[in-house]
Design a protein around this motif. Structure first.
Motif, PDB file in Angstrom:
ATOM      1  N   VAL A   3       0.809  -1.187  -0.098  1.00  0.00           N
ATOM      2  CA  VAL A   3      -0.205   0.106   0.036  1.00  0.00           C
ATOM      3  C   VAL A   3       0.965   1.142   0.074  1.00  0.00           C
ATOM      4  N   VAL A   4       0.502   2.204  -1.140  1.00  0.00           N
ATOM      5  CA  VAL A   4       1.543   3.388  -0.725  1.00  0.00           C
ATOM      6  C   VAL A   4      -0.004   4.633  -1.126  1.00  0.00           C
ATOM      7  N   PHE A   5      -0.166   5.103  -0.057  1.00  0.00           N
ATOM      8  CA  PHE A   5      -1.235   6.086  -0.333  1.00  0.00           C
ATOM      9  C   PHE A   5      -0.934   7.462  -1.203  1.00  0.00           C
ATOM     10  N   ASN A   6      -2.130   7.831  -1.863  1.00  0.00           N
ATOM     11  CA  ASN A   6      -1.893   8.858  -2.867  1.00  0.00           C
ATOM     12  C   ASN A   6      -1.812  10.112  -1.971  1.00  0.00           C
ATOM     13  N   SER A   7      -0.967  10.277  -1.056  1.00  0.00           N
ATOM     14  CA  SER A   7      -1.032  11.653  -0.351  1.00  0.00           C
ATOM     15  C   SER A   7      -0.067  12.612  -0.839  1.00  0.00           C
ATOM     16  N   PRO A   8      -0.088  13.895  -0.487  1.00  0.00           N
ATOM     17  CA  PRO A   8       0.396  14.960  -0.985  1.00  0.00           C
ATOM     18  C   PRO A   8       2.028  15.118  -0.499  1.00  0.00           C
ATOM     19  N   ILE A   9       2.818  15.989  -1.319  1.00  0.00           N
ATOM     20  CA  ILE A   9       4.092  16.334  -0.441  1.00  0.00           C
ATOM     21  C   ILE A   9       3.633  17.407   0.379  1.00  0.00           C
ATOM     22  N   ILE A  10       3.870  17.213   1.521  1.00  0.00           N
ATOM     23  CA  ILE A  10       3.454  18.326   2.522  1.00  0.00           C
ATOM     24  C   ILE A  10       4.343  19.593   2.378  1.00  0.00           C
ATOM     25  N   LYS A  11       3.791  20.626   2.297  1.00  0.00           N
ATOM     26  CA  LYS A  11       4.521  21.904   2.260  1.00  0.00           C
ATOM     27  C   LYS A  11       3.794  22.887   3.324  1.00  0.00           C
ATOM     28  N   ASP A  12       4.599  23.920   3.631  1.00  0.00           N
ATOM     29  CA  ASP A  12       4.085  24.751   4.791  1.00  0.00           C
ATOM     30  C   ASP A  12       3.193  25.850   4.290  1.00  0.00           C
ATOM     31  N   ILE A  13       1.931  25.516   4.100  1.00  0.00           N
ATOM     32  CA  ILE A  13       0.817  26.410   3.363  1.00  0.00           C
ATOM     33  C   ILE A  13      -0.023  26.899   4.460  1.00  0.00           C
ATOM     34  N   LYS A  14      -0.107  28.364   4.684  1.00  0.00           N
ATOM     35  CA  LYS A  14      -0.907  28.791   5.411  1.00  0.00           C
ATOM     36  C   LYS A  14      -2.526  29.187   5.047  1.00  0.00           C
ATOM     37  N   LYS A  15      -3.155  29.177   6.077  1.00  0.00           N
ATOM     38  CA  LYS A  15      -4.639  29.306   5.854  1.00  0.00           C
ATOM     39  C   LYS A  15      -4.652  30.619   5.192  1.00  0.00           C
ATOM     40  N   ASN A  16      -5.640  31.053   4.053  1.00  0.00           N
ATOM     41  CA  ASN A  16      -5.507  32.182   3.439  1.00  0.00           C
ATOM     42  C   ASN A  16      -7.154  32.407   3.150  1.00  0.00           C
ATOM     43  N   ASN A  17      -7.235  33.693   2.299  1.00  0.00           N
ATOM     44  CA  ASN A  17      -8.464  33.763   1.794  1.00  0.00           C
ATOM     45  C   ASN A  17      -8.626  33.947   0.175  1.00  0.00           C
ATOM     46  N   LEU A  18      -7.881  33.027  -0.389  1.00  0.00           N
ATOM     47  CA  LEU A  18      -7.769  33.042  -1.814  1.00  0.00           C
ATOM     48  C   LEU A  18      -9.230  32.774  -2.473  1.00  0.00           C
ATOM     49  N   LEU A  19      -9.864  31.815  -2.089  1.00  0.00           N
ATOM     50  CA  LEU A  19     -11.205  31.446  -2.610  1.00  0.00           C
ATOM     51  C   LEU A  19     -12.125  32.584  -2.519  1.00  0.00           C
ATOM     52  N   LYS A  20     -12.150  32.979  -1.269  1.00  0.00           N
ATOM     53  CA  LYS A  20     -13.273  33.842  -0.764  1.00  0.00           C
ATOM     54  C   LYS A  20     -13.209  35.020  -1.576  1.00  0.00           C
ATOM     55  N   SER A  21     -11.730  35.803  -1.548  1.00  0.00           N
ATOM     56  CA  SER A  21     -11.781  36.797  -2.270  1.00  0.00           C
ATOM     57  C   SER A  21     -11.790  36.687  -3.875  1.00  0.00           C
ATOM     58  N   LYS A  22     -11.421  35.413  -4.295  1.00  0.00           N
ATOM     59  CA  LYS A  22     -11.455  35.180  -5.960  1.00  0.00           C
ATOM     60  C   LYS A  22     -13.102  35.321  -6.264  1.00  0.00           C
ATOM     61  N   LEU A  23     -13.782  34.637  -5.322  1.00  0.00           N
ATOM     62  CA  LEU A  23     -15.215  34.476  -5.663  1.00  0.00           C
ATOM     63  C   LEU A  23     -16.226  35.413  -4.915  1.00  0.00           C
ATOM     64  N   GLY A  24     -15.385  36.254  -4.309  1.00  0.00           N
ATOM     65  CA  GLY A  24     -16.613  37.332  -3.785  1.00  0.00           C
ATOM     66  C   GLY A  24     -17.415  36.844  -2.682  1.00  0.00           C
ATOM     67  N   ILE A  25     -17.028  36.062  -1.946  1.00  0.00           N
ATOM     68  CA  ILE A  25     -17.512  35.380  -0.715  1.00  0.00           C
ATOM     69  C   ILE A  25     -17.248  35.925   0.566  1.00  0.00           C
ATOM     70  N   ASP A  26     -18.386  36.579   1.316  1.00  0.00           N
ATOM     71  CA  ASP A  26     -17.940  37.057   2.788  1.00  0.00           C
ATOM     72  C   ASP A  26     -17.206  36.311   3.519  1.00  0.00           C
ATOM     73  N   SER A  27     -16.339  36.891   4.473  1.00  0.00           N
ATOM     74  CA  SER A  27     -15.434  36.178   5.234  1.00  0.00           C
ATOM     75  C   SER A  27     -15.940  35.376   6.068  1.00  0.00           C
ATOM     76  N   HIS A  28     -17.421  35.642   6.827  1.00  0.00           N
ATOM     77  CA  HIS A  28     -18.242  35.022   7.896  1.00  0.00           C
ATOM     78  C   HIS A  28     -18.877  33.788   7.178  1.00  0.00           C
ATOM     79  N   ILE A  29     -19.047  33.573   5.997  1.00  0.00           N
ATOM     80  CA  ILE A  29     -19.511  32.407   5.466  1.00  0.00           C
ATOM     81  C   ILE A  29     -18.457  31.355   5.484  1.00  0.00           C
ATOM     82  N   LYS A  30     -19.188  29.966   5.948  1.00  0.00           N
ATOM     83  CA  LYS A  30     -18.180  28.707   6.215  1.00  0.00           C
ATOM     84  C   LYS A  30     -18.136  28.170   4.777  1.00  0.00           C
TER      85      LYS A  30
END
Length: 376
Positions: free
Chosen positions: A174-201
């Motif tokens: 078994v070799v799981f298809n997991s990603p190469i872990i990088k230090d990626i911080k939480k961000n607002n990329l999608l909400k900003s790109k799509l115009g979604i309010d910050s309080h929306i989950k």
């Protein structure tokens, strides 16, 4: 030593093949690592991927149609093309990435006097859409040729157990298809790109947009949901037009085209909850452990998964989200309604801890052990 990987795709977003080839090349155990695949419009015929040599072949039979005879001719042309292009490269190990390549892999094993590794990206003979005569032929083909395989690699424990039991073989890893872990911080990329309010989950679905993967159920749930939630679909596939239509009619559904593999996790990190709601309509889906689940965890997201055996057991064992008790829109709605009331940020540490345990940097050690044993 030299290693040849063979794929029947165009190598546009084949992250598993690329990860394996790169890990093998970087191990310094092999002098050269090659990938052969099919050519498609807009793609380079050859690329050097940090030392891994990728070649795409433009078959002369490519534009002749898709009936059975033409498909056989395409396969024969691809077989000859691969043989001709690598016959002077002293290939020590051939790695095939689909059941359909088993005949080619076995033939080249003889012609090249090499070893053969079969990397099954899913439970090949039990996958969705495979039935009737095609399924019987697939089962017959695998049962006849798998004794000639030196080692089989699979993507989940249940699939490994299935192969060992079905064919009475032990050379399965078994070799799981997991990603190469990088230090990626939480961000607002999608909400900003799509115009979604910050309080929306924001919930996210990433991957192939096809039937059997919960697309209809997700659209149904978020099309009716009144809470402050939204869902973003990222990927490509036959269901993309349906998603675009739903997105145009709802302020809770969004579609984002697939991005380059190197960018995926940055988008993932801008969501709050990951969804992998695959319908267990076949053993392959029931036993799957998708790479997207590992990607969600890698950036600290909790996950909602369907009632497939592997995914639900994994989520319950590791406490990284919620799993369905049955596959339905109603069940998914309950999980969304429950999770949207939770502070999902509390899962961030736990998800990343589990991701660290299963990351590609650990999986590649298992992969390299397979290649070491095959060559001994």
């Amino acid at each position: 030593m030299n290693n040849l990987h063979i794929s029947l795709t165009e190598m546009r977003n084949e992250s598993r093949v690329l990860k394996q080839a790169s890990s093998i090349y970087n191990s310094s155990s092999f002098e050269s690592v090659f990938i052969s695949s099919l050519w498609g419009e807009g793609l380079e015929m050859s690329e050097n991927l940090n030392g891994v040599e990728l070649r795409r072949f433009d078959l002369k039979t490519r534009n002749y149609g898709n009936n059975l005879i033409i498909q056989i001719l395409k396969y024969l042309e691809f077989t000859y093309t691969v043989y001709r292009n690598y016959r002077k490269n002293n290939i020590d190990i051939i790695t095939i990435h689909a059941l359909a390549l088993l005949p080619l892999g076995c033939l080249l094993k003889v012609l090249y006097s090499s070893k053969l590794v079969y990397d099954a990206h899913e439970l090949e003979t039990e996958k969705n859409g495979l039935g009737g005569l095609r399924k019987k032929l697939a089962k017959w083909l695998e049962s006849i040729l798998i004794p000639f395989v030196d080692h089989t690699i699979v993507v989940s424990n249940s699939i490994a157990d299935w192969y060992k039991s079905r064919y009475s073989i032990e050379n399965v890893s078994v070799v799981f298809n997991s990603p190469i872990i990088k230090d990626i911080k939480k961000n607002n990329l999608l909400k900003s790109k799509l115009g979604i309010d910050s309080h929306i989950k924001l919930y996210i679905y990433q991957g192939v947009l096809s039937k059997g993967r919960g697309i209809d159920e997700i659209l149904d749930v978020f099309g009716k949901e009144t809470a402050d939630v939204a869902v973003a679909f990222m990927g490509y596939g036959m269901e993309s037009e349906k998603i675009k239509e739903a997105a145009s009619a709802s302020d809770k559904i969004f579609y984002v085209p697939a991005v380059a593999p190197a960018e995926v996790l940055s988008y993932t990190a801008s969501a709050d909850v990951g969804i992998s709601f695959i319908e267990p309509v076949c053993l392959s889906y029931d036993y799957c452990m998708p790479n997207k689940v590992f990607e969600y965890l890698a950036v600290g997201l909790p996950v909602i998964v369907s009632n497939g055996k592997e995914m639900s057991n994994f989520v319950e064992e590791h406490g990284v989200g919620w799993h369905a008790s049955n596959f339905s829109s109603d069940e998914l709605a309950k999980l969304v309604q429950h999770s949207c009331k939770q502070d999902t940020s509390i899962y961030e540490k736990r998800s990343k801890e589990i991701s660290e345990k299963y990351k590609w940097q650990h999986q590649e050690k298992l992969l390299l052990e397979v290649y070491k044993n095959v060559t001994e």
